[in-house]
Write a protein that holds these residues in place. Structure first.
Motif, mmCIF file in Angstrom:
data_model
loop_
_atom_site.group_PDB
_atom_site.id
_atom_site.type_symbol
_atom_site.label_atom_id
_atom_site.label_comp_id
_atom_site.label_asym_id
_atom_site.label_seq_id
_atom_site.Cartn_x
_atom_site.Cartn_y
_atom_site.Cartn_z
ATOM 1 N N ARG A 148 -24.788 -46.649 2.836
ATOM 2 C CA ARG A 148 -23.829 -45.555 2.701
ATOM 3 C C ARG A 148 -23.746 -45.122 1.239
ATOM 4 O O ARG A 148 -24.045 -45.892 0.332
ATOM 5 N N SER A 149 -23.299 -43.881 1.026
ATOM 6 C CA SER A 149 -23.138 -43.359 -0.329
ATOM 7 C C SER A 149 -21.923 -42.442 -0.368
ATOM 8 O O SER A 149 -21.411 -42.008 0.666
ATOM 9 N N GLY A 150 -21.460 -42.155 -1.570
ATOM 10 C CA GLY A 150 -20.214 -41.411 -1.742
ATOM 11 C C GLY A 150 -20.402 -39.908 -1.762
ATOM 12 O O GLY A 150 -21.474 -39.392 -2.108
ATOM 13 N N ALA A 151 -19.336 -39.206 -1.394
ATOM 14 C CA ALA A 151 -19.344 -37.747 -1.379
ATOM 15 C C ALA A 151 -17.909 -37.255 -1.452
ATOM 16 O O ALA A 151 -16.950 -38.028 -1.382
ATOM 17 N N THR A 152 -17.766 -35.939 -1.604
ATOM 18 C CA THR A 152 -16.476 -35.256 -1.445
ATOM 19 C C THR A 152 -16.524 -34.463 -0.151
ATOM 20 O O THR A 152 -17.569 -33.897 0.190
ATOM 21 N N LEU A 153 -15.423 -34.438 0.575
ATOM 22 C CA LEU A 153 -15.308 -33.548 1.737
ATOM 23 C C LEU A 153 -14.339 -32.417 1.400
ATOM 24 O O LEU A 153 -13.257 -32.656 0.849
ATOM 25 N N GLU B 99 -20.244 -38.735 16.885
ATOM 26 C CA GLU B 99 -20.504 -40.096 16.430
ATOM 27 C C GLU B 99 -19.954 -40.296 15.025
ATOM 28 O O GLU B 99 -20.059 -39.403 14.180
ATOM 29 N N ARG B 100 -19.379 -41.474 14.757
ATOM 30 C CA ARG B 100 -18.843 -41.734 13.435
ATOM 31 C C ARG B 100 -19.985 -41.961 12.450
ATOM 32 O O ARG B 100 -20.848 -42.806 12.657
ATOM 33 N N VAL B 101 -19.948 -41.204 11.343
ATOM 34 C CA VAL B 101 -20.991 -41.308 10.327
ATOM 35 C C VAL B 101 -20.407 -41.657 8.957
ATOM 36 O O VAL B 101 -21.150 -41.776 7.980
ATOM 37 N N GLY B 102 -19.071 -41.820 8.892
ATOM 38 C CA GLY B 102 -18.466 -42.142 7.614
ATOM 39 C C GLY B 102 -16.971 -42.315 7.724
ATOM 40 O O GLY B 102 -16.381 -42.203 8.810
ATOM 41 N N ILE B 103 -16.356 -42.602 6.592
ATOM 42 C CA ILE B 103 -14.916 -42.807 6.497
ATOM 43 C C ILE B 103 -14.428 -42.066 5.261
ATOM 44 O O ILE B 103 -15.033 -42.180 4.185
ATOM 45 N N LEU C 51 -20.420 -42.008 3.373
ATOM 46 C CA LEU C 51 -21.183 -41.512 4.517
ATOM 47 C C LEU C 51 -22.473 -42.306 4.669
ATOM 48 O O LEU C 51 -23.054 -42.767 3.675
ATOM 49 N N ASP C 52 -22.935 -42.441 5.912
ATOM 50 C CA ASP C 52 -24.277 -42.959 6.134
ATOM 51 C C ASP C 52 -25.254 -42.099 5.335
ATOM 52 O O ASP C 52 -25.165 -40.858 5.359
ATOM 53 N N VAL C 53 -26.175 -42.738 4.617
ATOM 54 C CA VAL C 53 -27.002 -42.003 3.660
ATOM 55 C C VAL C 53 -27.782 -40.860 4.324
ATOM 56 O O VAL C 53 -27.982 -39.805 3.709
ATOM 57 N N GLU C 54 -28.196 -41.043 5.561
ATOM 58 C CA GLU C 54 -28.988 -39.989 6.203
ATOM 59 C C GLU C 54 -28.151 -38.756 6.549
ATOM 60 O O GLU C 54 -28.696 -37.671 6.799
ATOM 61 N N HIS C 55 -26.823 -38.916 6.540
ATOM 62 C CA HIS C 55 -25.945 -37.786 6.846
ATOM 63 C C HIS C 55 -25.252 -37.224 5.601
ATOM 64 O O HIS C 55 -24.495 -36.254 5.712
#
Length: 432
Positions: A313-318, A363-367, A386-390
């Motif tokens: 997993r890796s970080g992001a902003t939503l 499907e859950r891909v992150g938190i 998030l899951d890195v592929e998403h």
């Protein structure tokens, strides 16, 4: 052998309400109004008080060895007068604590807000002494903070490099100035004896009156962490102490943590699991891999070697869809509809790890966590792993909003980089 978690710290127990608002530690909820205060560190600057974070001085010939053993960071080339954001993990590479560590002498450091190193010190064979230090810690952050500081100190600080310290005098008080940037802008932490707080505050307020400075209230205190991407313990992750691996340390936190267990460590949101470890995070997930240095052995090194090689997993902003947010608030006034969980503005003041599930095609891909309204961007945003592929900027996902058992609803969101706000904390001060 892994021990069974104490029943009072089961996931269901950690969903119990908090008795005190998280924002109370910063003083009043707002000094003028929270929108004005939240704009200050992008347009002018703010003065905030972080004195509540404990400061501990460690001294002795083994002081660097201690912090090398417990930190993913290297202690090589750690200069006197330098500070580091240190990260401390359990054996599985999950974060137990992170803090700022300042080297103040040949055999001396000061750690701000970390208890794990002291616990390890007492369990191991280290020639190190530790004591609490009564320091006030004021944050002066924003584009005009340099001018306020120089006016109050009647001295230039423009040669000060990022994460380095120097001494100045403010109102005849010796003040250590640490250049840092928790707001993602030019910023400083001012450290001095706690009994001098009123004198230094008055001098800064006077100097700041000509530069648009605002005082930072508790309602906006963590918005800069959200906009500038500084994941925070108790808001974006639970420290890795609740699964029974270190019961003595957990007992110390409960007994000696000054009530922190009741104020900070609670979970909320749509994300559900029976395993508290699902609220743990690793430095790799948060994008802190550049702080991990395998030039030394440290707790969690083997697990992190594997994760660095193959991150999950890796970080992001939503960026939450504004139309969906407006409709959520509008539903509060539509009779006959189930009432949704209220979305506090600008953020939830209760200090939960408010974790919501992020979905893609059901499907859950992150938190996601640290949801908050940015008046600067006029958007609702949150941090996310998030899951890195998403984790593809520009892609749309869905956030499931609302605690279990409430009228949950799906809110569209767009993946954006982290940090969301451009980072200007390291600019050459001579250019200002």
């Amino acid at each position: 052998m892994t021990q069974t978690p104490s029943p009072q710290f089961s996931v269901s127990a950690l969903r119990n309400p908090i008795r005190e608002h998280h924002g109370a530690v910063w003083g009043p909820p707002q000094y003028t109004n929270w929108i004005e205060e939240s704009l200050s560190w992008k347009e002018t600057c703010y003065l905030g008080d972080w004195t509540f974070l404990p400061s501990m001085r460690y001294t002795g010939p083994d002081v660097l060895r201690l912090f090398s053993d417990v930190s993913v960071n290297t202690m090589n080339n750690f200069a006197i007068g330098q500070s580091k954001h240190i990260i401390q993990c359990d054996e599985n590479g999950k974060i137990i604590d992170d803090a700022v560590l300042s080297r103040t002498g040949e055999q001396e450091v000061i750690s701000f807000s970390t208890f794990w190193a002291d616990y390890v010190r007492r369990q191991g064979d280290y020639d190190v002494e530790a004591e609490y230090v009564g320091l006030s810690k004021f944050h002066l952050q924003g584009p005009t903070s340099l001018f306020v500081l120089e006016s109050a100190a009647q001295a230039s600080v423009r040669d000060l490099k990022f994460m380095r310290s120097m001494k100045v005098s403010i109102a005849d008080v010796e003040v250590t100035v640490l250049r840092q940037g928790m707001s993602g802008e030019v910023g400083f932490e001012l450290q001095f004896p706690i009994e001098k707080a009123d004198v230094v505050r008055a001098a800064l307020l006077e100097a700041g009156s000509d530069h648009g400075m605002k005082q930072m209230g508790g309602r906006v205190a963590m918005l800069n962490h959200l906009e500038a991407y500084y994941p925070t313990q108790g808001l974006d992750y639970m420290p890795a102490v609740f699964d029974g691996r270190h019961p003595d340390f957990l007992h110390e936190l409960v007994e000696n943590g000054g009530g922190w267990m009741d104020i900070y460590y609670r979970v909320a949101g749509s994300f559900e699991s029976d395993d508290i470890r699902d609220w743990y995070r690793s430095p790799v997930e948060f994008g802190w891999g550049n702080r991990i240095n395998f030039d030394h052995e440290f707790i969690g090194a083997d697990a992190l070697r594997e994760e660095v090689a193959s991150p999950r997993r890796s970080g992001a902003t939503l960026v939450w869809n504004s139309e969906d947010i407006i409709d959520l608030y509008a539903s509060l006034f539509r009779k006959g509809e189930p009432l949704p969980d209220f979305m506090e503005l600008p953020q939830d003041p209760r200090g939960y790890v408010y974790a919501d599930s992020v979905l893609k095609n059901g499907e859950r891909v992150g938190i996601t966590s640290s949801r908050g309204y940015s008046a600067y961007f006029r958007e609702m945003i949150s941090l996310c792993v998030l899951d890195v592929e998403h984790n593809v900027p520009g892609d749309e996902v869905t956030v499931l909003w609302g605690n279990p058992g409430t009228a949950q609803r799906e809110i569209r969101a767009t993946i954006a980089p982290a940090p969301y706000k451009p980072n200007r904390s390291r600019v050459d001060l001579h250019s200002l």
